[in-house]
Enzyme design. Structure first.
Site, PDB file in Angstrom:
ATOM      1  N   MET A   1       0.850  -1.173   0.000  1.00 26.65           N
ATOM      2  CA  MET A   1       0.000   0.000   0.000  1.00 26.65           C
ATOM      3  C   MET A   1       0.898   1.240   0.000  1.00 26.65           C
ATOM      4  O   MET A   1       1.983   1.216   0.583  1.00 26.65           O
ATOM      5  CB  MET A   1      -0.900   0.009   1.242  1.00 26.65           C
ATOM      6  CG  MET A   1      -1.680  -1.284   1.458  1.00 26.65           C
ATOM      7  SD  MET A   1      -2.689  -1.813   0.081  1.00 26.65           S
ATOM      8  CE  MET A   1      -1.819  -3.312  -0.385  1.00 26.65           C
ATOM      9  N   CYS A   2       0.460   2.302  -0.628  1.00 27.53           N
ATOM     10  CA  CYS A   2       1.336   3.463  -0.809  1.00 27.53           C
ATOM     11  C   CYS A   2       0.510   4.741  -0.949  1.00 27.53           C
ATOM     12  O   CYS A   2      -0.713   4.705  -1.046  1.00 27.53           O
ATOM     13  CB  CYS A   2       2.193   3.350  -2.068  1.00 27.53           C
ATOM     14  SG  CYS A   2       3.058   1.797  -2.320  1.00 27.53           S
ATOM     15  N   ASP A   3       1.225   5.858  -1.000  1.00 26.28           N
ATOM     16  CA  ASP A   3       0.625   7.152  -1.317  1.00 26.28           C
ATOM     17  C   ASP A   3       1.623   7.960  -2.133  1.00 26.28           C
ATOM     18  O   ASP A   3       2.827   7.944  -1.852  1.00 26.28           O
ATOM     19  CB  ASP A   3       0.277   7.921  -0.042  1.00 26.28           C
ATOM     20  CG  ASP A   3      -0.803   7.226   0.754  1.00 26.28           C
ATOM     21  OD1 ASP A   3      -1.980   7.515   0.504  1.00 26.28           O
ATOM     22  OD2 ASP A   3      -0.466   6.391   1.623  1.00 26.28           O
TER      23      ASP A   3
END
Length: 403
Positions: A1-3
């Protein structure tokens, strides 16, 4: 998961990304020179080979140790790209290009953000996307979205299988996380349940707000270190500390850790800032330049097991000590961490010099915490999970005798 986020300031474009991966997955910084290639040659991506371009641009990449592709990076023309896992209703195909491969291919073959997007969608339509996206969990796969920027602006590219949509960023800021966001495309293809488990809307709300007000690299360092409502991470048994951009592993459904972070200042000289280590809250952002390769001894051999020759793994000794009591531990060195970065942003040193200073500082902080031997204040289930990751990495447990 990332941003990933981009800020379109009055002075130019800023870009930032956290790469959230498996806790023991070292991420390495690699430089690649521009090159010309004979007709008919191919390039071996992570799972498939594709025809090589006649010319590839110089790049600096932050990539999981076992992949050909990259989570984020930049090229010599000022193009930067970051990708996000997204969960869609489209089926997953056979092994093909990974989203990380598309990041690297866009940087190698695109002179502008628009060029890079064209490269990526052409290759997506021709070769598809698919295959394992995790070395630790071979069955884990996903589709991808991308934020592609250059000194003139930015474009969001979202995909679902071989389908895609784009949106030009109008400003002042834009962020993407682990859910589709482009109107119409998201309505048609998003898997809402998996997006909720990934807490993507919570994190994107925070990164979107940060993107809209950032005016310099220090603002984006802070955005990537954000733990949400509290200064230190708070944990859910479902997804760990995944409800804020600075992710810390611990969930029983999904356990993801920020394993690398990047900020690009595309104004003027175009300097990139990368941790080259996990957990931006315990790391120092170091300046990188595409045209000044800086090999770190041992990093090319970094893998899924602890190796003292690897800078990524040496930092884990500090990071995993801090996790025992994040608030008390980080307070012991946060002021020096921020002073170093503020000085460097004002007058960026050579990359090798910065890495040396950062290593020395982290060694001091690690020795101080080892001497302090603070009690481990994490819940028992979380300590047990990290003990398991330590064992799988072949490293000593970070649990304290005083716990």
């Amino acid at each position: 998961m990332c941003d990933t986020l981009v800020s379109l300031t009055d002075d130019g474009v800023l870009f930032a990304k956290n790469s959230d991966r498996d806790p023991n997955e070292a991420q390495v910084l690699t430089w690649h020179a521009a090159a010309d290639h004979p007709s008919g040659t191919s390039t071996a991506c992570t799972w498939i080979a594709i025809p090589e371009a006649s010319h590839t641009h110089a790049t600096v990449l932050s990539r999981p140790w076992w992949m050909w592709g990259a989570e984020m990076g930049a090229n010599e023309h000022g193009v930067v790209i970051g990708n996000e896992a997204v969960f869609t209703t489209q089926p997953h195909g056979d092994p093909a290009l990974l989203g990380m491969d598309l990041v690297r291919l866009g940087l190698e073959r695109g002179r502008t953000a628009a060029d890079a997007v064209e490269v990526m969608v052409t290759l997506l339509e021709r070769h598809g996307q698919g295959g394992s996206c995790s070395q630790a969990k071979p069955g884990f796969t996903y589709h991808n979205s991308f934020l592609v920027a250059d000194p003139q602006g930015a474009i969001v590219l979202e995909t679902a299988g071989s389908l895609w949509a784009t949106e030009r960023v109008e400003g002042p800021g834009r962020s993407i996380s682990n859910g589709l966001t482009i109107e119409g495309f998201a309505d048609a293809h998003a898997n809402r349940l998996r997006g909720r488990v990934a807490a993507c809307s919570l994190r994107r709300a925070r990164t979107q707000a940060a993107a809209e007000v950032a005016v310099g690299p220090l603002d984006l360092f802070a955005a990537l270190r954000d733990h949400g409502a509290e200064p230190s991470p708070t944990y859910s048994v479902v997804n760990g500390a995944l409800d804020a951009p600075c992710a810390h592993a611990g969930g029983r459904v999904t356990a993801t850790q920020t394993t690398g972070s990047w900020v690009a200042d595309l104004r003027g000289e175009q300097i990139h800032w990368a941790t080259g280590t996990s957990a931006p809250c315990t790391s120092i952002f170091k300046p990188l330049r595409v045209d000044q390769p800086t090999a770190r001894p041992g990093d090319e051999a970094a893998g899924a097991t602890a190796d003292p020759a690897s800078g990524w793994w040496r930092h884990e000794d500090l990071h995993r000590l801090v996790l025992r009591d994040h608030a008390a531990s980080h307070a012991r060195f946060a002021a020096e961490q921020h002073r170093i970065e503020a000085r460097w942003v004002t007058a960026p040193p050579a990359t090798a010099e910065a890495f040396d200073e950062a290593e020395a500082a982290e060694a001091r902080w690690r020795a101080d915490l080892q001497a302090a031997d603070l009690p481990d204040r994490r819940p028992r289930w979380l300590r047990s999970m990290w003990t398991g990751w330590d064992q799988r990495a072949g490293r000593a447990s970070t649990r304290s005798a005083a716990a």
